[in-house]
Enzyme design. Structure first.
Site, PDB file in Angstrom:
ATOM      1  N   LYS A   1      -7.624   1.148  -2.692  1.00 36.03           N
ATOM      2  CA  LYS A   1      -7.193   0.775  -1.344  1.00 36.03           C
ATOM      3  C   LYS A   1      -7.396   1.940  -0.371  1.00 36.03           C
ATOM      4  O   LYS A   1      -7.737   1.738   0.800  1.00 36.03           O
ATOM      5  CB  LYS A   1      -5.726   0.346  -1.364  1.00 36.03           C
TER       6      LYS A   1
ATOM      7  N   THR B   1       0.862  -1.178   0.000  1.00 32.06           N
ATOM      8  CA  THR B   1       0.000   0.000   0.000  1.00 32.06           C
ATOM      9  C   THR B   1       0.897   1.225   0.000  1.00 32.06           C
ATOM     10  O   THR B   1       1.582   1.509   0.984  1.00 32.06           O
ATOM     11  CB  THR B   1      -0.929   0.016   1.221  1.00 32.06           C
TER      12      THR B   1
ATOM     13  N   LYS C   1       0.237   5.215   8.419  1.00 32.08           N
ATOM     14  CA  LYS C   1       0.908   5.441   7.137  1.00 32.08           C
ATOM     15  C   LYS C   1      -0.114   5.494   6.009  1.00 32.08           C
ATOM     16  O   LYS C   1      -0.094   6.398   5.167  1.00 32.08           O
ATOM     17  CB  LYS C   1       1.931   4.324   6.907  1.00 32.08           C
TER      18      LYS C   1
END
Length: 288
Positions: free
Chosen positions: A172, A97, A240
């Site tokens: 995502k 990701t 993150k």
């Protein structure tokens, strides 16, 4: 069956690479901590390489699941990076990701090397990786995706091409935005039940059958009630991801007030020493 390299053997990558081997693919692995690669090779009768370039040599597909934008750049284009070892026409599949920006940057770099590139972040957590039941959201060229999809299927419950390069990463982000608000809502609900003197298992049994039901509720309510968070997707990684979401929202004009708030709640969990706790640990800050 294909010759495949897998780069990055964390809690996700280790079992994902294992599913590739179990499905008959010829798998070579690489990990920054060499002992993990050796352990994987011994367990799955595969091969461990000493560099990403060595792992990628001769592979038709190179899968990666590493940490962040900088990690991915290093693995792809750094000294002894995968791109330098790949054969023209091979396809790099990125399960990390990361930002859509670095995805597009590396997709162009791959093209300059004569390689394909599919961004393919996953959702489903450690359990999904171990059970081969991940949701995989992809971006890239239609023909390259069509070649990669049968290989990805080794650990996918669903795999879908969402659009051109970067579309998988953007999807995502949608996933992480939805999860952030959902986990906070679940945390508040369970904490409210505790304060009200209700039985959490009984509350969940009833409300999970209605509109409030979710995977998070079914899979995490018991461990949240028991204050156990030593598993699953870490708060550090969620922050993150949420920072990527918030930065991208600034660029495209999307409004993410709840996501921004929950990101700050996760910051509080980090300050409590919970950076490696599972994301369901949001409830811990409500119990202080």
């Amino acid at each position: 069956m294909a010759r495949v390299a897998f780069l990055g053997l964390g809690v996700m990558g280790f079992p994902m690479a294992g599913h590739l081997a179990a499905n008959g693919h010829e798998v070579t692995v690489w990990n920054r901590t060499a002992a993990k690669a050796t352990a994987w090779a011994e367990k799955h009768q595969g091969r461990a390489a000493t560099t990403a370039a060595e792992a990628a040599d001769g592979a038709e597909f190179v899968m990666a699941c590493v940490g962040n934008d900088d990690d991915l750049r290093q693995v792809c284009t750094g000294p002894q990076g995968a791109f330098s070892g790949m054969t023209k026409g091979a396809i790099f599949v990125d399960h990390t990701t990361v930002s859509a920006a670095v995805t597009r940057e590396l997709a162009q770099a791959a093209s300059d090397f004569g390689l394909g590139f599919v961004d393919a972040p996953v959702s489903g957590g450690q359990a999904g990786a171990e059970n081969g039941q991940l949701s995989v959201m992809c971006g890239g060229d239609v023909a390259q995706y069509a070649k990669a999809e049968p290989v990805i299927a080794a650990y996918a419950k669903i795999c879908r091409l969402m659009g051109p390069s970067g579309a998988g990463q953007l999807t995502k982000m949608c996933n992480q935005i939805a999860i952030a608000g959902l986990v906070q809502g679940l945390s508040e609900s369970l904490n409210f039940a505790e304060k009200a003197g209700l039985s959490i298992p009984e509350v969940v049994e009833v409300i999970s059958q209605g509109a409030a039901g979710s995977w998070q509720m079914q899979a995490r309510h018991q461990t949240m009630a028991e204050n156990r968070f030593d598993f699953g997707f870490a708060v550090d990684w969620m922050r993150k991801d949420l920072n990527i979401c918030l930065s991208t929202a600034e660029e495209n004009g999307a409004s993410l007030p709840v996501t921004a708030l929950v990101d700050q709640f996760y910051k509080e969990v980090q300050q409590m020493g919970g950076g490696r706790w599972d994301t369901s640990s949001l409830i811990a800050r409500l119990r202080r």
